[in-house]
Enzyme design. Sequence first.
Site, PDB file in Angstrom:
ATOM      1  N   ASP A  96       0.808  -1.209   0.000  1.00 29.00           N
ATOM      2  CA  ASP A  96       0.000   0.000   0.000  1.00 29.00           C
ATOM      3  C   ASP A  96       0.849   1.270   0.000  1.00 29.00           C
ATOM      4  O   ASP A  96       0.357   2.347   0.356  1.00 29.00           O
ATOM      5  CB  ASP A  96      -0.962  -0.007   1.197  1.00 29.00           C
ATOM      6  N   GLU A 118      11.413   7.508   3.717  1.00 34.40           N
ATOM      7  CA  GLU A 118       9.986   7.818   3.694  1.00 34.40           C
ATOM      8  C   GLU A 118       9.822   9.051   2.811  1.00 34.40           C
ATOM      9  O   GLU A 118      10.199  10.157   3.194  1.00 34.40           O
ATOM     10  CB  GLU A 118       9.471   8.089   5.107  1.00 34.40           C
TER      11      GLU A 118
END
Length: 409
Positions: free
Chosen positions: A127, A308
């Site tokens: 995801d 990230e």
Amino acid sequence: MSKLRFVNCLLISTAICFFLPSIAARGGHSDYIYPGDGNSSFHVTARNLFAQEETRPSLELTRGYMTNDDLEKAMKDFTKRCSKISRLYSIGKSVNGFPLWVIEISDRPGEIEAEPAFKYIGNVHGDEPVGRELLLRLANWICDNYNKDPLAQMIVENVHLHIMPSLNPDGFSIRKRNNANNVDLNRDFPDQFFSFNEDLSLRQPETMAVMTWLRDIRFTASATLHGGALVANFPWDGTEDKRKYYYACPDDETFRFLARIYSKSHRNMSLSKEFEEGITNGASWYPIYGGMQDWNYIHGGCFELTLEISDNKWPRASELPTIWDYNRKSMLNLVASLVKTGVHGRIFSLDQGKPLPGLVVVKGINYTVKAHQRYADYHRLLAPGQKYEGLMFFPHIQLKIRVIMFVSV
């Protein structure tokens, strides 16, 4: 005993910043549930450690992203278009049998050279699809700019860059974090503190493929692309006592330097109010166990960051061009750091001119870098601005040599 000749290349590292219109960071949060305050009991019973499954994104939100078939076709088309500087190969298959495709970019793809190798992996979590999109854009940018951009040319000619857009195609296809066996791939690697997943028969095929990959190719550094925050994360990811605090690995200073290269080259990562300089020690943020990052450093001899790159895990496809613009220089500069910093060289015998593989150790840093068995080249990443004392060991001839290494800014 053979006389030795050392060829050292001591290089400078710089992080190149660029400027774009600002974009508001939405402050991503971890999906980790911390198991306690350090005083509570801690019993590992599952391989899917501390990963909270989230609501699947809607089908509408996935519009504009490449499907697995789209991605496979795009990678094959890329290596046809850029056949002189690339090749396509697979390191294995997912649970459901989808190939784990990799693009290698180099002026001599598929050959072994006395050059450092870097790998990018995206879509570790199904995801978190932004990485797979950005990595294909990275490959295309290098191909399009190889003959006209000095940075692209330097990477192609001095690094073997391996790009895997999706480690978890099965998770992507069902829009869920885990793989088809409902296992978090970033909790499935051998852990230095806990032996909960030492049984090879239980390890996932995607995990085993990565582990075999690192036995076949000696990577100097790497990075995985994730989503849900905006920060460059570095080892250690866990702690011995399960508590949450800064837990430094032996090369902490070098990792901080590499993380800052990414953060400071990014449009707004270094401006983070949550993470100073836009970087974080993993255990200081939230400890995880069985992660890929620590395993790479311990067992693969590979300096890996966990990046990230988007505070929204699954942003609308219309945002991808902006996210790419904000990460492009960071992605390029991190790869370029392999040849811009540290100590690089080869070891030969003077009498026969043959390469002599050995071990490189830096005084005060409890970490060993191996020279290549075939070419005896070594690539020791080090933070700049210091003088280091190194030792080279040659176990097969029982010899140890002291070397002074200068790494300047």
